[in-house]
Enzyme design. Structure first.
Site, short mmCIF file in Angstrom:
data_model
loop_
_atom_site.label_atom_id
_atom_site.label_comp_id
_atom_site.label_asym_id
_atom_site.label_seq_id
_atom_site.Cartn_x
_atom_site.Cartn_y
_atom_site.Cartn_z
N ASP A 9 0.79 -1.25 0.00
CA ASP A 9 0.00 0.00 0.00
C ASP A 9 0.82 1.30 0.00
OD1 ASP A 9 -1.99 -1.90 0.23
OD2 ASP A 9 -2.78 -1.23 2.14
N ASP A 47 -4.58 -0.76 -1.83
CA ASP A 47 -5.85 -0.60 -1.13
C ASP A 47 -6.81 0.05 -2.13
OD1 ASP A 47 -6.81 -1.11 1.57
OD2 ASP A 47 -6.94 1.05 1.91
N HIS A 49 -10.77 0.86 -2.57
CA HIS A 49 -12.14 0.86 -2.02
C HIS A 49 -13.14 1.52 -2.97
CE1 HIS A 49 -10.44 -0.40 1.74
NE2 HIS A 49 -9.83 0.75 2.00
N HIS A 53 -17.37 3.11 1.01
CA HIS A 53 -16.95 1.82 1.60
C HIS A 53 -17.32 1.77 3.07
CE1 HIS A 53 -13.91 -1.25 2.96
NE2 HIS A 53 -14.46 -1.86 1.93
N HIS A 82 -10.51 7.08 1.91
CA HIS A 82 -9.16 6.96 1.36
C HIS A 82 -9.14 5.90 0.27
CE1 HIS A 82 -9.42 3.70 4.27
NE2 HIS A 82 -8.51 3.09 3.54
N LYS A 106 -7.11 -4.94 -2.88
CA LYS A 106 -7.86 -5.46 -1.73
C LYS A 106 -8.77 -4.38 -1.18
CE LYS A 106 -4.05 -4.38 1.33
NZ LYS A 106 -4.75 -3.32 2.08
N CYS A 151 -1.95 -2.82 7.69
CA CYS A 151 -1.87 -3.76 6.56
C CYS A 151 -0.60 -4.60 6.56
CB CYS A 151 -2.10 -3.02 5.25
SG CYS A 151 -3.83 -2.45 5.14
C1 VGL Z 1 -4.58 0.64 5.75
C2 VGL Z 1 -6.14 1.56 7.15
C3 VGL Z 1 -7.11 1.46 6.17
C4 VGL Z 1 -3.16 0.21 5.54
C5 VGL Z 1 -5.54 0.52 4.76
O1 VGL Z 1 -2.72 0.13 4.38
O2 VGL Z 1 -2.47 -0.05 6.56
N1 VGL Z 1 -4.89 1.15 6.94
N2 VGL Z 1 -6.80 0.94 4.98
ZN ZN Z 2 -8.24 1.04 3.44
#
Ligand code: VGL
Ligand code: ZN
Length: 197
Positions: A9, A47, A49, A53, A82, A106, A151
């Protein structure tokens, strides 16, 4: 042994100026780029979404970002909006080397979040990454990226549980650190047999 670098990410929204900025998130980019040649394969996660979401606080009336809520699969932190599909915030950091073998997305199902690159937050719905790695004979994984305590943490623990030899290179990771979540994540990773280097 076949060793993959799993880059978690490294997206604009997790970097300074982004919607869910991780302090120093952009600092990992040159460190990760410099590591890539040392691995047999490089895999990036993204990431990804849909708008509205269920992990977004804005999707729950009366809830604020960083509050906890209860979902059908268990507790869930609510986040600022985000990494919405197709937005600049969801793009990889512009300086990240994206010449990877695989990009795995994801968090694309509206009703469920996915911190781990292997399983969604119900801990049962697979992303398919396990099969990809195992059918390619990959036995060793090094994880880097954002965020260490979400993550990276969940991906590392799932990978260890699935039988991979797992290392997290902490100098190439940065954390959100909500209420001690970084220390808790480091303990949980060590308990799961992950090497923190
Ligand atoms: C993440 C919070 C929400 C991450 C992703 O990549 O750690 N954290 N979505
Ligand atoms: Zn996220």
């Amino acid at each position: 042994m076949t060793h993959a670098l799993l880059v978690i990410d490294v997206q604009n929204d997790f970097c300074p100026g982004g919607a869910l900025a991780v302090p120093g998130g952009d600092e990992v980019v040159p460190v990760i780029n410099a590591m890539m040649d040392d691995f047999d394969t490089v895999i990036l996660t993204q990431d990804w979404h849909p708008a509205s979401h269920s992990s977004f606080a804005s999707s729950h009336t009366g809830k604020n970002p960083f509050e906890l809520t209860e979902m059908h699969y268990g507790p869930q932190v609510l986040w600022p909006e985000h990494c919405v599909q197709g937005t600049e915030g969801a793009d990889f950091h512009p300086d990240l080397n994206t010449h990877a073998d695989l990009v795995i997305r994801k968090g694309f199902r509206k009703g469920i979040d996915s911190y781990s690159a292997f399983f969604e937050n119900d801990q049962t719905t697979p992303t398919g990454l396990e099969g990809y790695l195992k059918t390619r004979g990959i036995t060793h994984l090094t994880l880097v990226g954002l965020a260490t305590d979400f993550c990276v943490h969940y991906s590392a623990i799932d990978a260890a549980r699935l039988g991979f030899d797992v290392t997290v290179r902490t100098e190439a990771c940065r954390a959100i650190d909500l209420d001690g979540s970084l220390a808790a994540a480091e303990d949980a990773m060590r308990d799961a047999g992950v090497t923190l280097a």
